[in-house]
Design a protein around this motif. Structure first.
Motif, mmCIF file in Angstrom:
data_model
loop_
_atom_site.group_PDB
_atom_site.id
_atom_site.type_symbol
_atom_site.label_atom_id
_atom_site.label_comp_id
_atom_site.label_asym_id
_atom_site.label_seq_id
_atom_site.Cartn_x
_atom_site.Cartn_y
_atom_site.Cartn_z
ATOM 1 N N LEU A 40 -28.302 37.315 -20.070
ATOM 2 C CA LEU A 40 -27.359 36.268 -20.347
ATOM 3 C C LEU A 40 -25.847 36.795 -20.405
ATOM 4 C CD1 LEU A 40 -29.350 34.031 -22.939
ATOM 5 C CD2 LEU A 40 -28.965 33.872 -20.266
ATOM 6 N N PHE A 41 -25.609 38.241 -20.395
ATOM 7 C CA PHE A 41 -24.186 38.781 -20.472
ATOM 8 C C PHE A 41 -24.264 40.203 -19.965
ATOM 9 C CE2 PHE A 41 -25.115 40.047 -24.800
ATOM 10 C CZ PHE A 41 -24.560 41.264 -24.942
ATOM 11 N N LEU A 42 -23.212 40.671 -19.394
ATOM 12 C CA LEU A 42 -22.917 41.936 -18.768
ATOM 13 C C LEU A 42 -22.204 42.898 -19.671
ATOM 14 C CD1 LEU A 42 -22.849 41.142 -15.281
ATOM 15 C CD2 LEU A 42 -24.911 41.879 -16.164
ATOM 16 N N THR A 43 -22.378 44.213 -19.549
ATOM 17 C CA THR A 43 -21.332 45.027 -20.000
ATOM 18 C C THR A 43 -21.567 46.322 -19.065
ATOM 19 O OG1 THR A 43 -23.106 46.642 -21.182
ATOM 20 C CG2 THR A 43 -21.677 44.655 -22.407
ATOM 21 N N ALA A 44 -20.405 47.288 -19.041
ATOM 22 C CA ALA A 44 -20.386 48.293 -18.258
ATOM 23 C C ALA A 44 -19.940 49.539 -19.090
ATOM 24 C CB ALA A 44 -19.657 48.067 -17.059
ATOM 25 N N TYR A 45 -20.425 50.730 -18.565
ATOM 26 C CA TYR A 45 -19.597 51.906 -19.143
ATOM 27 C C TYR A 45 -19.460 52.823 -18.019
ATOM 28 C CZ TYR A 45 -18.598 55.525 -22.756
ATOM 29 O OH TYR A 45 -18.010 56.427 -23.509
ATOM 30 N N VAL A 46 -18.414 53.924 -18.203
ATOM 31 C CA VAL A 46 -17.849 54.691 -17.172
ATOM 32 C C VAL A 46 -17.845 56.132 -17.798
ATOM 33 C CG1 VAL A 46 -16.165 55.382 -15.558
ATOM 34 C CG2 VAL A 46 -16.649 52.850 -16.005
ATOM 35 N N ASP A 47 -18.635 57.004 -17.155
ATOM 36 C CA ASP A 47 -18.349 58.599 -17.753
ATOM 37 C C ASP A 47 -17.533 59.211 -16.610
ATOM 38 O OD1 ASP A 47 -19.038 60.483 -19.490
ATOM 39 O OD2 ASP A 47 -20.592 61.404 -18.070
ATOM 40 N N VAL A 48 -16.608 59.662 -16.992
ATOM 41 C CA VAL A 48 -15.528 60.476 -16.320
ATOM 42 C C VAL A 48 -15.775 62.122 -16.270
ATOM 43 C CG1 VAL A 48 -13.053 60.919 -15.997
ATOM 44 C CG2 VAL A 48 -13.673 58.871 -17.365
ATOM 45 N N GLN A 49 -15.637 62.350 -14.811
ATOM 46 C CA GLN A 49 -16.018 63.779 -14.655
ATOM 47 C C GLN A 49 -14.664 64.259 -13.710
ATOM 48 O OE1 GLN A 49 -18.845 65.140 -15.614
ATOM 49 N NE2 GLN A 49 -19.225 63.324 -16.416
ATOM 50 N N ASP A 50 -14.996 65.608 -13.311
ATOM 51 C CA ASP A 50 -13.649 66.163 -12.754
ATOM 52 C C ASP A 50 -13.105 65.353 -11.610
ATOM 53 O OD1 ASP A 50 -13.152 68.099 -14.521
ATOM 54 O OD2 ASP A 50 -14.570 69.343 -13.634
ATOM 55 N N ASP A 51 -14.142 65.067 -10.617
ATOM 56 C CA ASP A 51 -13.932 64.506 -9.373
ATOM 57 C C ASP A 51 -14.772 63.383 -9.064
ATOM 58 O OD1 ASP A 51 -16.083 65.688 -8.715
ATOM 59 O OD2 ASP A 51 -15.188 67.051 -7.251
ATOM 60 N N TRP A 52 -15.467 62.591 -9.915
ATOM 61 C CA TRP A 52 -16.307 61.183 -9.702
ATOM 62 C C TRP A 52 -16.233 60.495 -10.793
ATOM 63 C CZ3 TRP A 52 -21.189 61.370 -11.637
ATOM 64 C CH2 TRP A 52 -21.813 62.441 -12.287
ATOM 65 N N LEU A 53 -16.696 59.411 -10.918
ATOM 66 C CA LEU A 53 -17.029 58.625 -12.161
ATOM 67 C C LEU A 53 -18.569 58.078 -11.967
ATOM 68 C CD1 LEU A 53 -13.785 56.369 -11.721
ATOM 69 C CD2 LEU A 53 -13.964 58.277 -13.108
ATOM 70 N N ALA A 54 -19.279 57.992 -13.145
ATOM 71 C CA ALA A 54 -20.606 57.593 -13.306
ATOM 72 C C ALA A 54 -20.558 56.111 -13.939
ATOM 73 C CB ALA A 54 -21.303 58.451 -14.033
ATOM 74 N N LEU A 55 -21.048 55.249 -13.224
ATOM 75 C CA LEU A 55 -20.624 53.841 -13.701
ATOM 76 C C LEU A 55 -22.079 53.249 -13.876
ATOM 77 C CD1 LEU A 55 -19.496 50.682 -14.028
ATOM 78 C CD2 LEU A 55 -19.440 50.575 -11.627
ATOM 79 N N GLU A 56 -22.197 52.553 -15.034
ATOM 80 C CA GLU A 56 -23.467 51.747 -14.941
ATOM 81 C C GLU A 56 -23.050 50.395 -15.645
ATOM 82 O OE1 GLU A 56 -28.003 51.408 -17.038
ATOM 83 O OE2 GLU A 56 -26.166 52.518 -18.072
ATOM 84 N N VAL A 57 -23.601 49.364 -14.704
ATOM 85 C CA VAL A 57 -23.641 47.934 -15.368
ATOM 86 C C VAL A 57 -25.168 47.363 -15.876
ATOM 87 C CG1 VAL A 57 -23.219 45.561 -14.580
ATOM 88 C CG2 VAL A 57 -21.889 47.423 -13.387
ATOM 89 N N LYS A 58 -25.019 46.737 -16.876
ATOM 90 C CA LYS A 58 -26.145 46.394 -17.797
ATOM 91 C C LYS A 58 -25.923 45.206 -18.207
ATOM 92 C CE LYS A 58 -28.089 49.581 -20.307
ATOM 93 N NZ LYS A 58 -29.617 49.665 -19.852
ATOM 94 N N ALA A 59 -27.259 44.429 -17.999
ATOM 95 C CA ALA A 59 -27.197 43.014 -18.478
ATOM 96 C C ALA A 59 -28.018 43.100 -19.792
ATOM 97 C CB ALA A 59 -28.214 42.342 -17.414
ATOM 98 N N TRP A 60 -27.981 42.030 -20.598
ATOM 99 C CA TRP A 60 -28.444 42.133 -21.901
ATOM 100 C C TRP A 60 -29.007 40.486 -22.066
ATOM 101 C CZ3 TRP A 60 -28.562 46.180 -24.946
ATOM 102 C CH2 TRP A 60 -27.906 47.190 -24.735
ATOM 103 N N GLY A 61 -30.071 40.463 -23.015
ATOM 104 C CA GLY A 61 -30.627 39.084 -23.406
ATOM 105 C C GLY A 61 -31.072 39.253 -25.035
ATOM 106 N N PRO A 62 -31.625 38.087 -25.184
ATOM 107 C CA PRO A 62 -31.898 38.031 -26.792
ATOM 108 C C PRO A 62 -33.174 39.073 -27.182
ATOM 109 C CG PRO A 62 -32.007 35.923 -25.624
ATOM 110 C CD PRO A 62 -31.858 36.773 -24.551
#
Length: 338
Positions: A40-62
């Motif tokens: 029912l809703f989305l969050t995201a988090y970004v981990d920063v490296q020297d020359d790239w970014l790690a992104l995860e999009v996660k969905a949440w429910g009750p």
């Protein structure tokens, strides 16, 4: 030394099993980039490296049930003299432009409709060792909507307003760093004076030990045979075994002085899982009640009635991750503001 028994302390360690997580993902066969039913809703988090970014999009429910919708390692190149291409570093705009395309898109939902990312966190801790990278994190966040702050370290994250042309331009994006707290998810939020030193942004300090404990516990939950998923259960799309190995590359060690986590290799999927749990907490998942979940479900239903799913998001990722928690008393006021 244990003075009562005259024995040496033995450190006790625990970690999750990548092979078991790989097998559970294979059972579910979820589709990458699609928000599943129940989310029912989305969050995201970004981990920063020297020359790239790690992104995860996660969905949440009750019940803190969650789905890793999308994981990608974002890289970029730019052309230099002679027609050669070089890899961009994390303080160059090409990487952030790619990230922005993913954070501002509205994600297709199973059964129809689209969903925006409510809140994104970007780790400035690693970037803090490099002034240029740290400034790039702050510059990106400064161009985005921020939470409503009040009192001492209190924050409320407004839900994104409907965007034009299928773009989410009002999702909240905040800079974060890790802290040692083992007691709560959001350990601290800087005050306005400190914000002046960070592009007028309030920096959110995560309770790293607390969050890692929650994620580790969730990763170790077994797949239910009766179809009833326990609170905090983490769903994954099928991924290469390397992703799950990196998700499980931290070991929880209990020592006389407390708990610490030891990294045994690359761990970006674990870090993004930890950060996403913090963003869900910032969105208020801990105090959401039935009416709040109904409001979110209504948003999803209204989106499905207006727009049809056309395709999954661009850029094939490699991976996906997890989380849990419990529900204390609700604070006054609505979490859903426009």
């Amino acid at each position: 030394i244990n003075e009562q028994l005259a024995e040496l302390w033995r450190e006790r360690g625990s970690k999750s099993d990548p092979k078991r997580l790989y097998e559970k993902a294979a059972i579910e066969k979820l589709e990458i980039g699609i928000v599943p039913k129940g989310a029912l809703f989305l969050t995201a988090y970004v981990d920063v490296q020297d020359d790239w970014l790690a992104l995860e999009v996660k969905a949440w429910g009750p019940g803190w049930e969650n789905w890793s919708v999308y994981y990608a390692e974002i890289r970029a190149q730019r052309e230099v003299a002679g027609g050669r291409f070089v890899t961009c570093r994390a303080n160059e705009p090409e990487l952030w432009a790619k990230l922005d395309n993913l954070l501002t898109m509205e994600w297709p939902c199973e059964g129809g409709g689209f969903m925006p990312i409510w809140c994104t966190g970007i780790d400035s801790g690693y970037a803090g060792s490099n002034a240029g990278m740290r400034d790039a994190v702050y510059a990106y966040c400064a161009g985005k909507r921020q939470p409503d702050y009040w009192g001492k370290g209190q924050a409320r994250v407004p839900y994104p307003r409907p965007g034009a042309g299928g773009k989410n331009t009002t999702g909240v994006v905040v800079p974060t760093k890790g802290g040692p707290s083992s007691e709560k998810a959001i350990a601290a939020i800087t005050d306005t004076d400190a914000a002046r030193r960070h592009a007028n942004l309030r920096l959110i300090t995560l309770g790293t030990i607390y969050l890692k404990d929650q994620v580790l516990n969730a990763l170790r939950l077994e797949y239910p045979t009766d179809g009833k998923f326990p609170p905090g259960y983490c769903h994954y799309t099928p991924q290469d075994i390397r992703f799950f190995e990196e998700l499980c590359n931290e070991t929880r060690v209990v020592k006389p002085g407390g708990v610490e986590y030891r990294r045994e290799g690359r761990n970006e999927p674990f870090d993004t899982a930890v950060g996403n749990l913090a963003m869900a907490e910032l969105c208020g998942i801990r105090v959401m009640q039935a009416g709040d979940w109904r409001n979110l479900a209504k948003r999803r239903e209204e989106s499905a009635a207006v727009r049809e799913v056309v395709e999954a998001p661009p850029v094939a990722p490699v991976n996906n991750p997890a989380h849990p928690g419990w529900f204390p008393a609700r604070r006054e006021g609505s979490w859903f503001q426009r």
